[in-house]
Design a protein around this motif. Structure first.
Motif, short mmCIF file in Angstrom:
data_model
loop_
_atom_site.label_atom_id
_atom_site.label_comp_id
_atom_site.label_asym_id
_atom_site.label_seq_id
_atom_site.Cartn_x
_atom_site.Cartn_y
_atom_site.Cartn_z
N ARG A 23 0.83 -1.07 0.09
CA ARG A 23 0.23 -0.06 0.02
C ARG A 23 0.88 1.30 -0.01
O ARG A 23 0.63 2.13 -0.66
CB ARG A 23 -0.98 -0.02 1.09
CG ARG A 23 -2.10 -1.05 0.97
CD ARG A 23 -2.65 -1.16 2.33
NE ARG A 23 -3.61 -2.76 2.14
CZ ARG A 23 -3.81 -3.50 3.28
NH1 ARG A 23 -3.27 -3.00 4.45
NH2 ARG A 23 -4.54 -4.56 3.20
N VAL A 24 2.20 1.27 0.53
CA VAL A 24 2.85 2.20 0.40
C VAL A 24 3.41 2.74 -0.96
O VAL A 24 3.45 3.84 -1.43
CB VAL A 24 4.45 1.97 1.39
CG1 VAL A 24 5.37 3.01 0.93
CG2 VAL A 24 3.93 2.06 2.86
N GLU A 25 3.56 1.40 -1.65
CA GLU A 25 3.81 1.57 -3.03
C GLU A 25 2.69 2.42 -3.95
O GLU A 25 2.77 3.26 -4.60
CB GLU A 25 4.54 0.46 -3.69
CG GLU A 25 5.75 -0.11 -2.86
CD GLU A 25 6.74 0.78 -3.24
OE1 GLU A 25 6.86 1.50 -4.22
OE2 GLU A 25 7.52 0.99 -1.99
N VAL A 26 1.55 1.65 -3.63
CA VAL A 26 0.24 2.03 -4.33
C VAL A 26 -0.06 3.42 -4.14
O VAL A 26 -0.53 4.04 -5.05
CB VAL A 26 -0.76 1.13 -3.93
CG1 VAL A 26 -2.05 1.75 -4.59
CG2 VAL A 26 -0.62 -0.49 -4.50
N THR A 27 0.29 4.03 -3.09
CA THR A 27 -0.27 5.28 -2.77
C THR A 27 0.99 6.47 -2.94
O THR A 27 0.72 7.51 -2.76
CB THR A 27 -0.60 5.50 -1.48
OG1 THR A 27 0.50 4.97 -0.62
CG2 THR A 27 -1.71 4.51 -0.90
N ASP A 28 1.94 5.93 -3.62
CA ASP A 28 3.28 6.87 -3.61
C ASP A 28 2.73 8.05 -4.67
O ASP A 28 2.90 9.12 -4.38
CB ASP A 28 4.40 6.03 -4.50
CG ASP A 28 5.64 7.02 -4.74
OD1 ASP A 28 5.89 7.93 -3.82
OD2 ASP A 28 6.08 7.03 -5.73
N GLN A 42 0.33 7.64 1.71
CA GLN A 42 1.47 7.09 1.89
C GLN A 42 2.24 7.16 3.28
O GLN A 42 2.78 6.23 3.88
CB GLN A 42 2.19 7.38 0.73
CG GLN A 42 3.48 6.49 0.62
CD GLN A 42 4.57 6.96 -0.30
OE1 GLN A 42 4.85 8.28 -0.26
NE2 GLN A 42 4.94 6.16 -1.10
N ASP A 43 2.21 8.40 3.55
CA ASP A 43 2.92 8.79 4.77
C ASP A 43 2.47 8.11 6.03
O ASP A 43 3.22 7.63 6.85
CB ASP A 43 2.84 10.37 5.14
CG ASP A 43 3.87 10.69 6.28
OD1 ASP A 43 4.93 10.48 6.31
OD2 ASP A 43 3.29 11.54 7.16
#
Length: 157
Positions: free
Chosen positions: A122-127, A134-135
């Motif tokens: 999800r970190v990658e998807v929301t970049d 993402q934060d």
């Protein structure tokens, strides 16, 4: 009825909203799984593991609220209803009845590892679509990884 206007494009709102909803389900079920283990724990390491499970529950509850509030802030309605969580969770469930402390530590370690993997995705998807979400996911990953480490080192090796 007042709807919250999203600061994101429609496509970004969909991507980020899905990531937030799936995160909410993971966090709600993590709190439930950890509390179930907390109540049914047995073994010589009972006190330490019992108290540590409450830390996981507190962390999951804190972040489920932040995730749900972030969803609302981008105009997505979070769904934390019991039926939704039960139908959509992918977390492994604990056995019913008394649970040996070593089995609980192994199960929680595995569960945290699975959740961390999904949160890192999800970190990658929301970049691109939403650095704010993402934060939040990065903060959650850091907290989950700390708990994972603390459980993992309890496994006799």
């Amino acid at each position: 009825m007042v709807a919250v206007k999203s600061p994101l494009t429609e496509a970004a709102q969909k991507t980020v909203g899905d990531a937030l909803q799936n995160s909410l389900i993971d966090l709600i079920d993590l709190a439930l799984v950890a509390k179930q283990a907390h109540w049914n724990l047995t073994g010589r390491n009972f006190k330490v593991v019992h108290e540590h499970l409450d830390e996981v529950v507190d962390l999951a509850r804190q972040y489920q609220d932040e995730v749900a509030e972030r969803a609302i802030a981008i105009g997505v309605n979070p769904d934390g209803r019991a039926r939704t969580v039960a139908d959509r969770t992918v977390l492994p469930q604990l056995e019913a009845g008394y649970l040996a402390d070593d089995k609980v530590v192994a199960a929680i370690t595995d569960t945290l590892g699975q959740i961390i993997e999904r949160f890192r995705e999800r970190v990658e998807v929301t970049d691109e679509p939403d650095k704010i979400t993402q934060d939040l996911f990065i903060e959650i990953v850091a907290a989950l990884e700390k708990q994972h480490w603390m459980f993992q080192v309890q496994i006799a090796g």
